[in-house]
Structure formats: C-alpha cells, structure tokens
Design an enzyme around this catalytic site. Structure first.
Site, PDB file in Angstrom:
ATOM      1  N   ASN A   1      -9.864   0.417   1.567  1.00 50.25           N
ATOM      2  CA  ASN A   1      -8.759   0.306   2.518  1.00 50.25           C
ATOM      3  C   ASN A   1      -9.195   0.710   3.922  1.00 50.25           C
ATOM      4  O   ASN A   1      -9.795   1.776   4.106  1.00 50.25           O
ATOM      5  CB  ASN A   1      -7.619   1.249   2.110  1.00 50.25           C
ATOM      6  CG  ASN A   1      -6.906   0.798   0.857  1.00 50.25           C
ATOM      7  OD1 ASN A   1      -7.311  -0.153   0.209  1.00 50.25           O
ATOM      8  ND2 ASN A   1      -5.833   1.492   0.529  1.00 50.25           N
TER       9      ASN A   1
ATOM     10  N   ASP B   1       2.211   5.307  -5.318  1.00 51.05           N
ATOM     11  CA  ASP B   1       1.441   6.515  -5.007  1.00 51.05           C
ATOM     12  C   ASP B   1       2.197   7.761  -5.472  1.00 51.05           C
ATOM     13  O   ASP B   1       3.060   8.280  -4.767  1.00 51.05           O
ATOM     14  CB  ASP B   1       1.167   6.585  -3.495  1.00 51.05           C
ATOM     15  CG  ASP B   1       0.375   7.835  -3.122  1.00 51.05           C
ATOM     16  OD1 ASP B   1       0.033   8.617  -4.030  1.00 51.05           O
ATOM     17  OD2 ASP B   1       0.110   8.016  -1.927  1.00 51.05           O
TER      18      ASP B   1
ATOM     19  N   GLU C   1      -2.786   6.144  -7.799  1.00 53.02           N
ATOM     20  CA  GLU C   1      -3.742   7.127  -7.263  1.00 53.02           C
ATOM     21  C   GLU C   1      -3.718   8.414  -8.069  1.00 53.02           C
ATOM     22  O   GLU C   1      -2.659   8.887  -8.482  1.00 53.02           O
ATOM     23  CB  GLU C   1      -3.395   7.423  -5.796  1.00 53.02           C
ATOM     24  CG  GLU C   1      -4.364   8.382  -5.122  1.00 53.02           C
ATOM     25  CD  GLU C   1      -4.064   8.537  -3.629  1.00 53.02           C
ATOM     26  OE1 GLU C   1      -4.031   7.509  -2.925  1.00 53.02           O
ATOM     27  OE2 GLU C   1      -3.864   9.676  -3.187  1.00 53.02           O
TER      28      GLU C   1
ATOM     29  N   ASP D   1       0.857  -1.187   0.000  1.00 50.31           N
ATOM     30  CA  ASP D   1       0.000   0.000   0.000  1.00 50.31           C
ATOM     31  C   ASP D   1       0.901   1.248   0.000  1.00 50.31           C
ATOM     32  O   ASP D   1       1.901   1.295   0.734  1.00 50.31           O
ATOM     33  CB  ASP D   1      -0.857  -0.064   1.287  1.00 50.31           C
ATOM     34  CG  ASP D   1      -1.908   1.015   1.386  1.00 50.31           C
ATOM     35  OD1 ASP D   1      -2.392   1.473   0.338  1.00 50.31           O
ATOM     36  OD2 ASP D   1      -2.263   1.370   2.536  1.00 50.31           O
TER      37      ASP D   1
ATOM     38  N   HIS E   1      -9.599   4.794  -0.559  1.00 46.19           N
ATOM     39  CA  HIS E   1      -8.680   4.831   0.587  1.00 46.19           C
ATOM     40  C   HIS E   1      -9.368   5.553   1.738  1.00 46.19           C
ATOM     41  O   HIS E   1     -10.386   6.214   1.558  1.00 46.19           O
ATOM     42  CB  HIS E   1      -7.392   5.567   0.199  1.00 46.19           C
ATOM     43  CG  HIS E   1      -6.448   4.718  -0.585  1.00 46.19           C
ATOM     44  ND1 HIS E   1      -5.187   4.396  -0.140  1.00 46.19           N
ATOM     45  CD2 HIS E   1      -6.580   4.110  -1.781  1.00 46.19           C
ATOM     46  CE1 HIS E   1      -4.586   3.624  -1.038  1.00 46.19           C
ATOM     47  NE2 HIS E   1      -5.411   3.445  -2.048  1.00 46.19           N
TER      48      HIS E   1
HETATM   49  P1  13P Z   1      -7.769   4.710   7.192  1.00 43.78           P
HETATM   50  O1  13P Z   1      -6.640   4.641   8.177  1.00 43.78           O
HETATM   51  O2  13P Z   1      -8.432   6.042   7.215  1.00 43.78           O
HETATM   52  O3  13P Z   1      -8.700   3.572   7.322  1.00 43.78           O
HETATM   53  O4  13P Z   1      -7.122   4.622   5.731  1.00 43.78           O
HETATM   54  C1  13P Z   1      -6.550   3.418   5.328  1.00 43.78           C
HETATM   55  C2  13P Z   1      -5.918   3.543   3.996  1.00 43.78           C
HETATM   56  O5  13P Z   1      -6.451   4.154   3.097  1.00 43.78           O
HETATM   57  C3  13P Z   1      -4.631   2.886   3.785  1.00 43.78           C
HETATM   58  O6  13P Z   1      -4.137   3.126   2.511  1.00 43.78           O
END
Ligand code: 13P
Length: 285
Positions: free
Chosen positions: A232, A103, A133, A81, A210
């Site tokens: 996510n 990203d 993204e 990620d 996200h």
């Molecule tokens: P949150 O921590 O807001 O759930 O976001 C997670 C995320 O998008 C990781 O890439």
C-alpha cells in the site's frame, strides 16, 4: 479490466512480486496510476480508506474507480482500504468494490476474528475478496521512534496467531505488522524481515505490507521476495502531488488550474511508476 483482488494477489504471490495498491483521492490520482500501470503493463489496485471519505466520498469515488478499471488494458482491482466496520464493508460491496479490508487490528483478538469472519461470509456471498490485519501497523504520529528493534514486540504480527487467524476467518490476504507505519517516517525504518519470513513460512497466503511510503528499496525487495504480494502506498503520492504544485506556484505567475491538473496526473503517474518497478510487477499484466 476489472479483475478480482484474489486473482491479482495469488498470481503475485506465486510468482514472487508485489502489486502496488495506491490510495487515490482524486480523479488525477486515478488517471496517473492507470497510466503508469498501462505503460509498464502491470496489474494495479485502486483503493480508498475509510478515513479518506470526508474529502473523497466513497459513493463518488467508486464509479470513477470502477469505470477506470473496466476501461483499462491491465488488470485492476477496486479495494476498500481500512474499513472500520461491517457496515462500511457492506456499503463498499454494494457500490461494486471487488475487495474490502476489515481492519480489526486494534480490537481484542477474538473480536477481530468474529467481525472479520462475518465480513468474509457477507463478502464471499457477493463474490468479493477480503483482507484483514493482525498486529498493529499504527501511524507515525503515534510512534516517536520508527526503529523496529526499539518497538515493543507485541505490536508485530504474532506468527502462531497468524495461522490461527487465517484458518478461523477464511480471508484472502493478511496485512502484517513488521515495523511498518502509515505516514511520513522520521527516519527510514528497518523492517523486521525475519518475522516476515517466519509468517510466510507458517502460512501459504498472500501477505500485505501497509505504510509503503518511505520504505528503503532494500526492504521493499526483501518484502517482495518473502511473500508480500500487495504493498500500500498513500503518503508518497500525496507528497509528490503537493511538491509539483508548490514548485509550479512558486515558479509561475499564471497559476493555471488546467496546468495544475496535468501536474497532479504526472506526479501520480511518476509515483506509481517508481513503485511498480521496485515491486517487480512490470510486465505481469
Ligand atoms: P503510507 O501512507 O505510509 O504509504 O501508507 C499507505 C497505507 O498503508 C494505506 O493503507
């Protein structure tokens, strides 16, 4: 079983549900998420972001993710990620991650296209899938108001650009910005579902949301039914684990570490279960 990110997302996109992608920082998170996915017979994605490497090193987490995926009864993808460079994506691929996110959202548009395209070329040679993204998701520490209608439109994913970006890079899924933010929201956000629908209309590609933690159930449902195939979730699981431990410590004198490990697994499982049900991926394994 370890299944490709693309297969998992394409199925979700086609059938109109989303797969939960949970940032797992510990063995307890991994065990809990897999337990929830198996209980609900749902595909799931285990992921780790580059900013999380200092306390959850990728080299140590990768074998845990991969082994958990292979042993699991349900389809599991293992995803990097928010990779911040070509080199990090290459390292993740060499460790066996079967999908990576580059990203480049904060880069000038042409640079985002150039590096994302290089990552796609490298990843495809290794049979690995790529997420990128467009637009700026940002995090809640940078933005004082979370109301999308008060946000500058520039940070949202541009509809015309999204088609150009997808065509030029050859990515497998696009993470979009529609008022979603990483971290704890000050107030429940109202996502720009109209913009999401326009992006969906323009492109035939799975979309990624996200910053899932703290989103309203209504917005989650609108996302799931408008082309979001992966959501996510990180902060919600961290908060749930912290709360369980806090409650345990406040109400117990023995402070047994093994009890705490079980509670961490339980909180991770409960968080994953709640989101998997909302995302409608239950029974889709
Ligand atoms: P949150 O921590 O807001 O759930 O976001 C997670 C995320 O998008 C990781 O890439």
């Amino acid at each position: 079983m370890l299944i490709s990110y693309k297969t998992i997302l394409d199925n979700a996109f086609k059938d109109g549900y989303a797969v939960g992608a949970f940032n797992c920082l510990s063995l307890e998170n991994v065990i809990g998420v897999i337990k929830a996915a198996e209980k609900l017979n749902s595909p799931v994605i285990l992921q780790l972001a580059e900013v999380q490497f200092p306390y959850s090193p990728m080299e140590l987490m990768a074998p845990i993710f991969l082994e958990a995926a292979k042993r699991s009864k349900v389809p599991v993808a293992v995803h990097l990620d928010h990779g911040q460079s070509f080199e990090t994506c290459a390292r993740a691929i060499s460790l066996g991650f079967n999908s990576v996110m580059f990203d480049g959202a904060s880069l000038p548009y042409e640079d985002n296209i150039a590096i994302t395209s290089q990552v796609v070329k490298m990843a495809k040679a290794a049979d690995v899938d790529v997420e990128a993204e467009l637009g700026k998701v940002g995090d809640t520490t940078e933005v004082l108001t979370n109301k999308p209608n008060e946000m500058n439109d520039d940070i949202f994913t541009n509809v015309e650009q999204s088609a150009d970006f997808i065509e030029k890079t050859g990515i497998d899924a696009l993470a979009i910005a529609i008022g979603n933010l990483h971290g704890n929201y000050i107030a429940t956000p109202k996502l720009n579902i109209k913009r999401l629908a326009e992006i969906r209309e323009k492109n035939n590609l799975p979309l990624v949301l996200h910053g899932g933690s703290g989103t309203s159930e209504e917005d989650f449902k609108s996302c799931v039914h408008n082309g979001i195939a992966k959501i996510n979730v990180a902060t919600a699981m961290q908060m749930a684990v912290a709360k369980k431990i806090k409650d345990y410590v406040n109400n117990n004198e023995k402070n047994n570490y093994i009890d705490m490990k079980w509670l961490m697994i339980e909180a991770s499982e409960e968080t994953a279960e709640y989101h998997i049900r909302l995302f409608e991926s239950q029974g889709k394994a």
